[in-house]
Scaffold this motif. Structure first.
Motif, short mmCIF file in Angstrom:
data_model
loop_
_atom_site.label_atom_id
_atom_site.label_comp_id
_atom_site.label_asym_id
_atom_site.label_seq_id
_atom_site.Cartn_x
_atom_site.Cartn_y
_atom_site.Cartn_z
N ALA A 187 -12.03 2.77 -1.70
CA ALA A 187 -13.37 2.68 -2.28
C ALA A 187 -14.19 1.63 -1.55
O ALA A 187 -13.69 0.56 -1.18
N GLY A 188 -15.47 1.91 -1.32
CA GLY A 188 -16.37 0.93 -0.73
C GLY A 188 -15.95 0.47 0.64
O GLY A 188 -15.50 1.25 1.49
N GLY A 189 -16.04 -0.85 0.87
CA GLY A 189 -15.79 -1.40 2.19
C GLY A 189 -14.46 -2.11 2.34
O GLY A 189 -14.22 -2.73 3.39
N MET A 190 -13.59 -2.03 1.34
CA MET A 190 -12.31 -2.76 1.43
C MET A 190 -11.48 -2.31 2.63
O MET A 190 -10.78 -3.11 3.24
N ARG A 191 -11.57 -1.04 2.98
CA ARG A 191 -10.74 -0.47 4.06
C ARG A 191 -11.01 -1.12 5.41
O ARG A 191 -10.19 -1.04 6.32
N TYR A 192 -12.19 -1.78 5.54
CA TYR A 192 -12.55 -2.38 6.83
C TYR A 192 -12.00 -3.80 6.98
O TYR A 192 -12.23 -4.42 8.01
N ILE B 270 -3.94 1.31 2.76
CA ILE B 270 -5.19 1.80 2.17
C ILE B 270 -4.87 3.12 1.48
O ILE B 270 -4.45 4.08 2.14
N LEU B 271 -5.06 3.16 0.16
CA LEU B 271 -4.64 4.31 -0.63
C LEU B 271 -5.84 5.00 -1.27
O LEU B 271 -6.90 4.40 -1.43
N PRO B 272 -5.68 6.28 -1.64
CA PRO B 272 -6.80 7.00 -2.26
C PRO B 272 -7.25 6.33 -3.56
O PRO B 272 -6.42 5.91 -4.38
N GLU B 273 -8.54 6.21 -3.70
CA GLU B 273 -9.13 5.62 -4.90
C GLU B 273 -8.62 6.33 -6.16
O GLU B 273 -8.63 7.55 -6.24
N GLY B 274 -8.15 5.55 -7.12
CA GLY B 274 -7.72 6.10 -8.40
C GLY B 274 -6.31 6.67 -8.42
O GLY B 274 -5.85 7.13 -9.47
N ASP B 275 -5.60 6.63 -7.30
CA ASP B 275 -4.25 7.21 -7.24
C ASP B 275 -3.22 6.16 -7.66
O ASP B 275 -2.61 5.48 -6.83
N ILE B 276 -3.02 6.04 -8.95
CA ILE B 276 -2.12 5.02 -9.51
C ILE B 276 -0.69 5.23 -9.02
O ILE B 276 0.04 4.28 -8.71
N ASP B 277 -0.26 6.49 -8.96
CA ASP B 277 1.11 6.79 -8.52
C ASP B 277 1.35 6.30 -7.09
O ASP B 277 2.43 5.80 -6.77
N ALA B 278 0.34 6.46 -6.23
CA ALA B 278 0.48 6.01 -4.84
C ALA B 278 0.64 4.50 -4.77
O ALA B 278 1.46 3.98 -4.00
N GLN C 72 -16.86 -5.91 0.54
CA GLN C 72 -15.82 -6.39 1.47
C GLN C 72 -14.57 -6.80 0.70
O GLN C 72 -13.48 -6.33 0.99
N GLY C 73 -14.74 -7.67 -0.28
CA GLY C 73 -13.59 -8.19 -1.00
C GLY C 73 -12.91 -9.28 -0.19
O GLY C 73 -11.82 -9.07 0.35
N LEU C 74 -13.55 -10.46 -0.09
CA LEU C 74 -13.01 -11.54 0.74
C LEU C 74 -11.60 -11.92 0.32
O LEU C 74 -10.80 -12.36 1.16
N ILE D 208 3.22 -9.71 -2.94
CA ILE D 208 2.36 -8.55 -2.67
C ILE D 208 1.01 -8.80 -3.32
O ILE D 208 0.94 -9.32 -4.44
N PHE D 209 -0.06 -8.42 -2.64
CA PHE D 209 -1.41 -8.49 -3.24
C PHE D 209 -1.93 -7.07 -3.42
O PHE D 209 -1.81 -6.23 -2.52
N VAL D 210 -2.55 -6.83 -4.57
CA VAL D 210 -3.06 -5.49 -4.87
C VAL D 210 -4.49 -5.58 -5.41
O VAL D 210 -4.80 -6.44 -6.23
N LEU D 211 -5.36 -4.71 -4.91
CA LEU D 211 -6.73 -4.61 -5.40
C LEU D 211 -7.11 -3.12 -5.43
O LEU D 211 -7.64 -2.58 -4.46
N PRO D 212 -6.84 -2.44 -6.56
CA PRO D 212 -7.07 -0.99 -6.64
C PRO D 212 -8.49 -0.64 -7.05
O PRO D 212 -8.73 0.16 -7.98
#
Length: 415
Positions: free
Chosen positions: A343-348, A358-366, A324-326, A308-312
């Motif tokens: 947050a920003g353009g990661m969702r695209y 794609i999760l809400p910014e800052g929602d650690i529980d999610a 973007q977050g290549l 799994i890759f994660v970038l919160p």
């Protein structure tokens, strides 16, 4: 595009391995038969990317030398007295105080002009990477090598920070006034540009690309692996939220009691002391590995070992977020399901619920909840990863975006 072009890339530094997307563009254009030269403000003394050596890119690069003024002056005088009349007149043109002001007096325009003159080419396209590098085009456009060229400016992120909004409105005034064609990564990039100049329309979408033949999954299946490796890769700065990864690990290990997991964090930076403090405070030393900064081959190796890759990422206090977050596309190309914030353009850069989440910014529980879902359903994780690979190959591969860049050049030249 049938005819071959002379294209000058203007970059801040070269080579910069963290900006392999620029190298990918250059190599694609060379393979397509175009003549490429690179003008750089700074030379980086780093281990060269294999493609830099293969394509002899350093031989195609000139650097703008910034000597101490006395050395600059002696260099100018030495060259001036040796030059023929035509060249003397070009040199004198760099000394126009009414046009170049301080940069005429300190001979910076002269050294910029001198670097471009060494290419001995008249350029069709000037491609400035990062908005502020387009200033060099405006400074030198009256010299013969750039006189008939068209400018394309690519904005990436820190060149359009909202915290520098007032400065950028001044810095980019000429660029916007002359309706210069701009490319940026996604709709988030467009929104940042339109904060600088409202309703600016001459913008093309051109995401940062990667070589999907280089970033590809391993041949071994991960379905039956007992330990789940969750990967984070990025600089340890607030906008990347590496501390949030530790908070997620705390929920999964200390509250959900999921003990067959390992969090691997690749990167370094000012947030590292906070990361280490949290690891110690939550007693997570056995569950988190800090790898530091790694070269690209080692990053790929870690990605292939992960599930799994994660970038919160977050929007920091200055309003900056990931453009973007290549690395999100790199992880998908390897076949990993990705979990990012909105947050920003990661969702695209992914398809929500199809190649990742794609999760809400800052929602650690999610974040913790979705990671647990993927741990409990490894087949789902593999399915998302497979779709992610296909999505990136079709939309972010360097050849796909290389052809899009050529179309943009063609449109630019037709105006």
């Amino acid at each position: 595009m049938n005819h071959k072009l002379n294209i000058l890339f203007i970059v801040s530094s070269f080579p910069t391995i963290s900006e392999t997307f620029i190298i990918n563009q250059i190599i694609f254009l060379i393979d397509s038969g175009h003549t490429i030269r690179i003008l750089s403000l700074k030379k980086n003394n780093i281990d060269s990317h294999p493609k830099i050596l293969e394509y002899k890119l350093m031989e195609k690069t000139e650097f703008i030398n910034v000597f101490p003024f006395k050395k600059r002056l002696m260099h100018f005088l030495c060259l001036f007295f040796k030059a023929n009349l035509k060249t003397k007149l070009l040199y004198l043109q760099t000394l126009k105080i009414n046009r170049y002001k301080k940069q005429a007096l300190n001979l910076r325009i002269f050294h910029k002009m001198l670097a471009v003159s060494k290419f001995k080419l008249e350029f069709d396209i000037i491609h400035a990477h990062y908005g502020f590098n387009s200033e060099i085009y405006f400074e030198l456009k009256d010299f013969p090598w750039l006189r008939n060229s068209k400018l394309l400016t690519t904005f990436h992120g820190h060149d359009m920070k909202t915290s520098f909004l007032k400065k950028n409105k001044i810095r980019y005034k000429r660029l916007f006034d002359e309706n210069i064609m701009i490319t940026t990564n996604n709709e988030y990039g467009i929104s940042l540009l339109q904060k600088i100049r409202r309703d600016y329309k001459n913008i093309q979408l051109l995401p940062v690309s990667l070589d999907t033949n280089y970033f590809h999954p391993s041949s071994g299946a991960k379905l039956n692996q007992q330990n789940t490796v969750i990967l984070f890769c990025g600089r340890f700065i607030p906008v990347k939220a590496p501390t949030a990864v530790i908070e997620i690990a705390n929920i999964l290990v200390n509250y959900e009691k999921i003990l067959n997991i390992t969090f691997v964090l690749i990167g370094s930076g000012p947030e590292e002391p906070k990361v280490r403090e949290l690891i110690k405070a939550y007693q997570l030393e056995s569950y988190i590995k800090l790898k530091g900064s790694l070269n690209q081959d080692d990053v790929i190796s870690e990605m292939r070992n992960a599930k799994i890759f994660v970038l919160p990422g977050i929007t920091d206090e200055k309003g900056r977020a990931e453009t973007q977050g290549l690395v999100i596309q790199e992880a998908q190309a390897i076949g990993l399901p990705v979990i990012v914030s909105n947050a920003g353009g990661m969702r695209y850069g992914l398809i929500d619920l199809e190649t990742g989440f794609i999760l809400p910014e800052g929602d650690i529980d999610a974040f913790a909840r979705i990671i647990k879902k993927l741990i409990d359903d490894p087949a789902l994780a593999l399915q998302l990863g497979k779709k992610g690979r296909n999505y990136v190959v079709k939309n972010f591969d360097s050849k796909v975006l290389g052809f899009r860049l050529l179309k943009i050049y063609n449109e630019l030249l037709s105006k």
